[in-house]
Enzyme design. Structure first.
Site, PDB file in Angstrom:
ATOM      1  N   ASN A   7     -24.502  73.311  30.901  1.00 50.57           N
ATOM      2  CA  ASN A   7     -23.501  73.148  29.843  1.00 50.57           C
ATOM      3  C   ASN A   7     -22.885  71.767  30.019  1.00 50.57           C
ATOM      4  OD1 ASN A   7     -21.362  73.276  28.103  1.00 50.57           O
ATOM      5  ND2 ASN A   7     -20.534  75.197  28.907  1.00 50.57           N
ATOM      6  N   ARG A  74     -26.902  74.529  26.722  1.00 51.86           N
ATOM      7  CA  ARG A  74     -25.983  74.638  25.595  1.00 51.86           C
ATOM      8  C   ARG A  74     -25.974  73.300  24.871  1.00 51.86           C
ATOM      9  NH1 ARG A  74     -19.896  73.532  25.501  1.00 51.86           N
ATOM     10  NH2 ARG A  74     -19.455  73.973  23.334  1.00 51.86           N
ATOM     11  N   HIS A 163     -18.539  76.538  18.174  1.00 46.09           N
ATOM     12  CA  HIS A 163     -18.128  77.703  18.978  1.00 46.09           C
ATOM     13  C   HIS A 163     -18.974  78.942  18.669  1.00 46.09           C
ATOM     14  CE1 HIS A 163     -13.779  76.043  19.533  1.00 46.09           C
ATOM     15  NE2 HIS A 163     -14.513  75.784  20.616  1.00 46.09           N
ATOM     16  N   ARG A 224      -6.380  67.813  19.462  1.00 46.64           N
ATOM     17  CA  ARG A 224      -6.928  67.510  18.133  1.00 46.64           C
ATOM     18  C   ARG A 224      -5.987  68.008  17.048  1.00 46.64           C
ATOM     19  NH1 ARG A 224     -12.734  70.213  19.097  1.00 46.64           N
ATOM     20  NH2 ARG A 224     -12.456  69.954  21.336  1.00 46.64           N
ATOM     21  N   GLU A 368     -19.501  81.904  27.627  1.00 41.97           N
ATOM     22  CA  GLU A 368     -20.554  81.159  26.929  1.00 41.97           C
ATOM     23  C   GLU A 368     -21.799  81.033  27.793  1.00 41.97           C
ATOM     24  OE1 GLU A 368     -17.651  78.060  25.838  1.00 41.97           O
ATOM     25  OE2 GLU A 368     -18.717  77.939  23.942  1.00 41.97           O
TER      26      GLU A 368
END
Ligand code: ADP
Length: 383
Positions: A7, A74, A163, A224, A368
């Site tokens: 990842n 990923r 996501h 963000r 994940e």
């Protein structure tokens, strides 16, 4: 089956090795080794190829001679092409590389790691698992911006959503907890971490999601901005701001960091509880926006049968969850305060809404890496 999951973030590389045959009701096998290489791009580790070298040396030690059966990567952006996980070959790697301009922080590191891993284990099957893939089912009214068509044709400007790996994983687990077959699951899943997004799921398929062309759209996030009027950017360009300045303002210096002075939810909720008005306002702005999205997505999915919260904030911040649920009262949603405040444990998911709530609200931990491992094993077993 021994699966290595890689990842790669913009400045980090996480890896874990999973024994897939081990019994684990949550999927993802049993994690038998793992680590993280951080601060990539600084002095000691110049880039992801070097980081991969560090990780693979650590791995050799951890594996002690055991051979890997598969590697799962990923990958943030799969563009319009990738609708699910794929076995990697040179053509696929080049195709992912062509998407680099769409995700300049995230895809190039993935491509470097893909190439390094293929070089390291040329005979081990490797699989790319895309964050965008789950959202390839968005209907056109949800993915198309009201912009001239040439922008879509020339640059691929449309909503992609991110996501997806996490959202599908927790969505499936929530469906299982509610005894609803995944193909019949209608609900809203909010992944609330440093990056945050909400997704409307209808019949086990993503039908709307708050992140768009980039992972900047939508909710208030750690650093963000989420949604802003695009007219602000035009105004600032005319005021002399450059593209890099706008980029770093919107991606790194906005969100909770701009509103509350820092981007860590724990610190913000503590400050708010201690009477810090800025922190309190930041939480209200973020909760307001999230509640508004959840209300909209209740409609987008044809009537949500569940609201699911996940990610570092969704799983751990009872204070933020309580603020959001209070705003969902018009949907008939109520909070079970004790359930909400119960410490997050090694749970497979739990309900935090009250018994009279019109729609159950669940907290389901995401994983994940487990999802990537499962997808990798499935692709390899099919091939
Ligand atoms: P990433 O998107 O980087 O994977 P995470 O999913 O780990 O991020 O979420 C990070 C966020 O979760 C941070 O805002 C952090 O403050 C918050 N968080 C983690 N643990 C807790 C906790 N116990 N209470 C409140 N917030 C928490």
């Amino acid at each position: 089956m021994l699966v290595l999951v890689i990842n790669s973030g913009s400045s980090s590389l996480k890896y874990s090795v999973r024994l897939m045959d081990a019994d684990n009701p949550d999927g993802g096998g049993r994690r038998i080794a793992g680590g993280v290489v951080e601060r990539i791009g600084e002095d000691e580790v110049a880039d992801h190829t070097q980081a991969f070298g560090v990780a693979s040396r650590e791995l050799q030690d951890a594996l002690g001679g055991q051979a890997l059966d598969a590697v799962g990567h990923r990958v943030v952006h799969g563009g319009e092409r990738f609708t699910g996980p794929v076995l990697i070959d040179n053509e696929i790697t080049r195709s992912i590389e062509r998407l680099n301009p769409l995700a300049p922080l995230h895809n190039p590191p993935s491509v470097l790691c893909l190439r390094a891993a293929v070089q390291q284990w040329p005979r081990v099957p490797q699989v790319a698992v895309f964050d965008t893939a789950f959202h390839r089912t968005l209907p056109e009214p949800a993915w198309r911006y009201a912009l001239p068509d040439g922008l879509y044709r020339r640059y691929g400007i449309r909503r992609y959503g991110f996501h997806g790996t996490s959202v599908e994983y927790v969505g499936r687990r929530a469906a299982a907890l509610l005894n609803v077959p995944w193909e019949k699951f209608d609900g809203v899943v909010a992944h609330l971490g440093n990056g945050a997004s909400v997704t409307a799921i209808q019949g086990g398929r993503s039908v709307d999601t708050s992140m768009g062309f980039t992972p900047l759209e939508g909710l208030v996030m750690g650093t963000r901005s989420g949604d802003v009027d695009p007219g602000i950017l035009i105004f600032l360009l005319r005021e002399g701001y450059g593209a890099d300045e706008l980029d770093s303002m919107l991606n790194r210096n906005s969100g909770f960091k701009a509103l509350a002075g820092h981007n860590d939810m724990r610190a913000i909720t503590e400050a708010a509880a201690g009477g810090d008005e800025q922190a309190g306002l930041a939480l209200e702005i973020a909760a307001h926006r999230l509640a508004r999205y959840i209300g909209g997505y209740h409609v987008a999915c044809g009537g949500a049968r569940a609201v699911v919260l996940t990610g570092g904030i969704g799983e751990n911040s009872a204070a933020f969850r309580a603020r959001v649920l209070a705003k969902l009262a018009p949907l008939g949603i109520s909070l079970d305060t004790a359930a909400n405040e119960a410490a997050a444990g090694l749970d497979e998911g739990r309900t935090i809404s009250g018994p009279g709530s019109a729609i159950p609200v669940l907290v389901v931990p995401t994983d994940e890496e487990a999802a990537v491992a499962d997808a990798t094993a499935a692709v390899v077993l099919q091939s």
